[in-house]
Scaffold this motif. Structure first.
Motif, mmCIF file in Angstrom:
data_model
loop_
_atom_site.group_PDB
_atom_site.id
_atom_site.type_symbol
_atom_site.label_atom_id
_atom_site.label_comp_id
_atom_site.label_asym_id
_atom_site.label_seq_id
_atom_site.Cartn_x
_atom_site.Cartn_y
_atom_site.Cartn_z
ATOM 1 N N GLN A 72 -17.154 -5.156 -9.433
ATOM 2 C CA GLN A 72 -17.598 -6.027 -10.653
ATOM 3 C C GLN A 72 -17.103 -7.376 -10.265
ATOM 4 N N PHE A 73 -16.428 -7.727 -9.616
ATOM 5 C CA PHE A 73 -15.873 -9.039 -9.277
ATOM 6 C C PHE A 73 -16.587 -10.113 -8.261
ATOM 7 N N ASP A 74 -16.798 -11.450 -8.508
ATOM 8 C CA ASP A 74 -17.430 -12.284 -7.967
ATOM 9 C C ASP A 74 -16.647 -12.973 -6.736
ATOM 10 N N TYR A 75 -15.232 -12.658 -6.655
ATOM 11 C CA TYR A 75 -14.810 -13.008 -5.369
ATOM 12 C C TYR A 75 -14.014 -12.083 -4.744
ATOM 13 N N GLN A 76 -13.464 -12.343 -3.561
ATOM 14 C CA GLN A 76 -12.628 -11.175 -3.070
ATOM 15 C C GLN A 76 -11.727 -12.101 -1.950
ATOM 16 N N ILE A 77 -10.755 -11.470 -1.741
ATOM 17 C CA ILE A 77 -9.572 -12.049 -0.668
ATOM 18 C C ILE A 77 -9.405 -10.821 0.424
ATOM 19 N N GLN A 78 -8.996 -11.194 1.549
ATOM 20 C CA GLN A 78 -8.448 -10.206 2.442
ATOM 21 C C GLN A 78 -6.948 -10.089 2.642
ATOM 22 N N THR A 79 -6.159 -9.085 3.053
ATOM 23 C CA THR A 79 -4.750 -9.146 3.127
ATOM 24 C C THR A 79 -4.501 -7.979 4.095
ATOM 25 N N ILE A 80 -3.324 -7.906 4.451
ATOM 26 C CA ILE A 80 -2.887 -6.649 5.182
ATOM 27 C C ILE A 80 -1.932 -5.806 4.452
ATOM 28 N N VAL A 81 -2.201 -4.487 4.382
ATOM 29 C CA VAL A 81 -1.437 -3.600 3.735
ATOM 30 C C VAL A 81 -0.585 -2.679 4.572
ATOM 31 N N PRO A 82 0.626 -2.600 4.425
ATOM 32 C CA PRO A 82 1.607 -2.032 5.485
ATOM 33 C C PRO A 82 1.302 -0.228 5.381
ATOM 34 N N ALA A 83 1.263 0.377 6.257
ATOM 35 C CA ALA A 83 1.213 1.933 6.343
ATOM 36 C C ALA A 83 2.346 2.349 5.354
ATOM 37 N N LEU A 84 1.847 3.458 4.574
ATOM 38 C CA LEU A 84 2.468 3.993 3.371
ATOM 39 C C LEU A 84 3.345 2.996 2.660
ATOM 40 N N GLY A 85 2.552 1.909 2.357
ATOM 41 C CA GLY A 85 3.474 0.606 1.785
ATOM 42 C C GLY A 85 2.677 0.095 0.539
ATOM 43 N N ALA A 86 3.113 -0.745 -0.105
ATOM 44 C CA ALA A 86 2.424 -1.305 -1.120
ATOM 45 C C ALA A 86 2.657 -2.730 -1.391
ATOM 46 N N ILE A 87 1.895 -3.606 -1.777
ATOM 47 C CA ILE A 87 1.937 -4.916 -1.848
ATOM 48 C C ILE A 87 1.496 -5.407 -3.376
ATOM 49 N N ILE A 88 2.064 -6.436 -3.715
ATOM 50 C CA ILE A 88 1.929 -6.880 -4.936
ATOM 51 C C ILE A 88 1.598 -8.317 -4.755
ATOM 52 N N LEU A 89 0.264 -9.051 -5.262
ATOM 53 C CA LEU A 89 -0.193 -10.299 -5.280
ATOM 54 C C LEU A 89 -0.088 -10.940 -6.667
ATOM 55 N N LYS A 90 -0.001 -12.081 -6.600
ATOM 56 C CA LYS A 90 -0.208 -13.003 -7.658
ATOM 57 C C LYS A 90 -0.864 -14.286 -7.750
#
Length: 641
Positions: free
Chosen positions: A603-621
């Motif tokens: 449903q979004f008009d934009y996208q970003i790419q990032t790296i997500v660590p194995a068995l990990g979590a990230i929070i973006l702002k």
């Protein structure tokens, strides 16, 4: 009408919410004589004697019965402050038993059960700022991170005896403040004869267990918590009580506090007796107990234990009972809980009422007028069970069971939830939270950090049991101190530092709690990526720019160039990564700032790419975004609706 008669009549009609001021032992001036008056409710007893240190435990102090209401009383000058006493009750069939005073405010140290003649002095409280702040603000729109504590086993002296509140004031409070928790929740502190019950088999509903110190010391503890911006919640057990012969059980030889029906009275599951919640005297007794803890100790919240046992006739093991219409509803328990919450909300609207309840058939939170039980929060035990089952699972099978993680988003607004990782999940062979995690030790810590991010970013308030903040590996033992020696290990220290960082992060980010109980607080990015086993969603605050993007990877494979949709054009920076070296991971540098691409993603008009660590979590702002660009898809979908 005399004040004494009005007190008794209110008690008999279920409306005396301060019945401890009438019953029990009280220092009085009787004519020109100064002494103590003792009163006890035992309507079907043949005789009652007051026995204690002051009369060598003999029968020299028979009590007089007020026939209409079954209250026995005596005035004596022989008793003095600090004396121990009991009632010798000749029951309806002639059996004589030494019984506790149900309204005593103090008992001798367990396993002994004599009540203590004690007058709790009036305290000059210094927590006005805290109290006024709570009355002005709305706890639903504040951060709530609860540190659940068993007072007997948080820390112990060298000889194994637990810290009292005098020492906990100087140790537990600074620790909780440093770790960033907003509240301490104590497992029951009321008097109980067996430590192995963890306090859930009560005898003294108005008495702080002397095992933990004096009432004045607990008042000082609560006040110090408030001066350090920490709230205090206590567990309370109004559904069932200790079956011991010298306590409340069949007090006058008849079902006095318990149900008349022996099947309904007996609690097989816990080896206790169920309160008859339809009796007005029992209602007066229990509501008085709740208000006593709130007003005497300035408690900020009460967690009512085992609510399901109170509102369903078929919750227990053994024979199944039905109501008059053939259903399983215990209407006595249902209406009692509504009454309890109505009384507390009328007198102390700022106090947080929490239900530990395991079904989905009854509306627990919400106003009594709406038909709910009137609680502020309900423990989300379904979320807890599904989540822990998922994290214990071999990563190979997680993509086939992704619904265990995503199902809670379907019902998350049905109640006002607290997400509990509580004492019940780290005892009796269930293993500690760390030990539940799949894989080797490194993977276990990685997943525990991942779990805590999932906990903190999922809508709902939070609860974590003591020791879990650093990943104690051994199960909790109620008769021993926590394994503080774990913190000699670098992995445990890093885990503790991560929990501290996450708690403070949660407090700072309004998006994680400001709209907690509104559907506007969350927007799913991708809840269907079971193949990669990655979950992504957005948590939102009131302001359009105030949001966080949460990405959780439940597989042991690092996800390179991972794509997520975002609501606005601009740049996004990583503000939390569970695999940073300081938390026990291997990452030295965080992800670089991500720039949006004008490409649709769901449903979004934009996208970003990032790296997500194995068995990990990230929070973006969002760092720099343009909120003025309209989301065409959303506008179009609004027109369709």
């Amino acid at each position: 009408m005399s004040n004494e008669k009005s007190q008794i009549e209110l008690f008999q009609t279920g409306e005396n919410f301060y019945s401890q001021r009438y019953f029990g032992s009280h220092q009085v001036i009787h004519g020109e004589q100064e002494g103590y008056t003792f009163r006890v409710w035992a309507p079907n007893a043949q005789e009652v004697w007051l026995v204690g240190d002051f009369n060598n435990w003999d029968r020299s102090l028979p009590m007089e019965k007020e026939e209409q209401f079954g209250v026995w009383k005596i005035f004596t000058q022989r008793a003095k402050e600090g004396d121990f006493y009991k009632y010798l009750v000749k029951q309806i069939e002639g059996r004589e038993l030494y019984k506790i005073d149900p309204f005593a405010v103090s008992f001798e140290k367990r396993p002994n059960v004599a009540a203590m003649v004690q007058t709790i002095p009036e305290k000059k409280w210094r927590d006005d700022d805290w109290q006024n702040q709570n009355k002005r603000s709305n706890h639903f729109k504040r951060p709530l991170t609860i540190y659940e504590v068993h007072a007997s086993s948080w820390q112990c002296e060298a000889d194994g005896t637990p810290y009292t509140f005098k020492k906990l004031k100087d140790t537990l409070i600074p620790y909780v403040k440093k770790m960033g928790f907003s509240h301490i929740e104590f497992m029951p502190l009321m008097e109980h004869p067996l430590g192995e019950s963890w306090g859930y088999q009560l005898i003294g509903y108005f008495a702080l267990s002397l095992y933990y110190g004096t009432a004045a010391e607990f008042q000082e503890f609560v006040e110090t918590c408030h001066l350090n911006d920490i709230g205090v919640i206590v567990d309370w057990v109004p559904g069932h009580f200790c079956i011991n012969d010298d306590a409340l059980a069949y007090y006058d030889g008849t079902p006095q506090f318990e149900y008349t029906d022996p099947i309904q009275a007996k609690n097989i599951r816990w080896g206790s007796l169920n309160f008859d919640l339809s009796k007005p005297q029992v209602q007066s007794f229990l509501i008085s107990s709740a208000l006593y803890w709130i007003e005497t100790f300035h408690i900020d919240g009460i967690r009512v234990d085992a609510v399901s046992n109170m509102i369903y006739l078929d919750y227990d093991e053994g024979p199944v009972l039905f109501d008059q219409e053939g259903g399983n509803r215990n209407w006595a328990g249902f209406y009692f809980l509504q009454k309890l919450n109505a009384v507390i909300k009328r007198t102390h609207p700022e106090v947080i009422m929490i239900a530990e309840e395991s079904s989905s058939e009854t509306k627990i939170t919400g106003t009594v007028e709406s038909g709910a039980l009137g609680f502020d929060y309900k423990w989300n035990l379904g979320w807890m069970n599904d989540t822990l089952r998922f994290y214990a699972m071999d990563a190979v099978f997680r993509k086939y069971n992704f619904h265990l993680l995503t199902f809670s988003f379907m019902y998350m607004m049905n109640e006002n939830y607290i997400l509990p990782l509580s004492h019940d999940e780290v005892v009796h062979g269930k293993r500690s939270l760390l030990h539940k995690m799949w894989g080797d030790r490194y993977k276990q810590f990685s997943q525990l950090r991942n779990l805590y991010v999932y906990l903190m970013t999922h809508p709902g308030k939070k609860l974590l049991f003591m020791g879990s903040e650093w990943g104690q590996f051994l199960e909790w033992k109620s008769n021993e101190s926590l394994e503080w020696i774990d913190l000699d290990d670098e992995m445990n220290r890093s885990m503790q530092y991560f929990t501290k960082t996450l708690n403070h992060f949660y407090k700072m980010e309004k998006a994680l709690w400001e709209l907690d109980h509104s559907s506007e607080t969350i927007e799913m990015i991708d809840a269907d990526n079971n193949e990669e086993t990655v979950l992504s969603f957005i948590r939102k605050g009131k302001e359009k720019k105030d949001f966080l993007i949460i990405i959780l990877n439940f597989s042991p494979i690092e996800r390179q160039n991972f794509t997520v949709g975002v609501p606005f054009q601009g740049t996004y920076e990583e503000v939390l990564n569970t695999e940073m070296k300081e938390f026990g991971g291997t990452w030295i540098e965080p992800n670089q700032i991500s720039q949006t691409r004008k490409e649709p993603f769901k449903q979004f008009d934009y996208q970003i790419q990032t790296i997500v660590p194995a068995l990990g979590a990230i929070i973006l702002k969002p760092k720099v975004i343009n909120t003025r660009i309209k989301r065409i898809k959303n506008q179009f979908s609004e027109k369709i609706r």
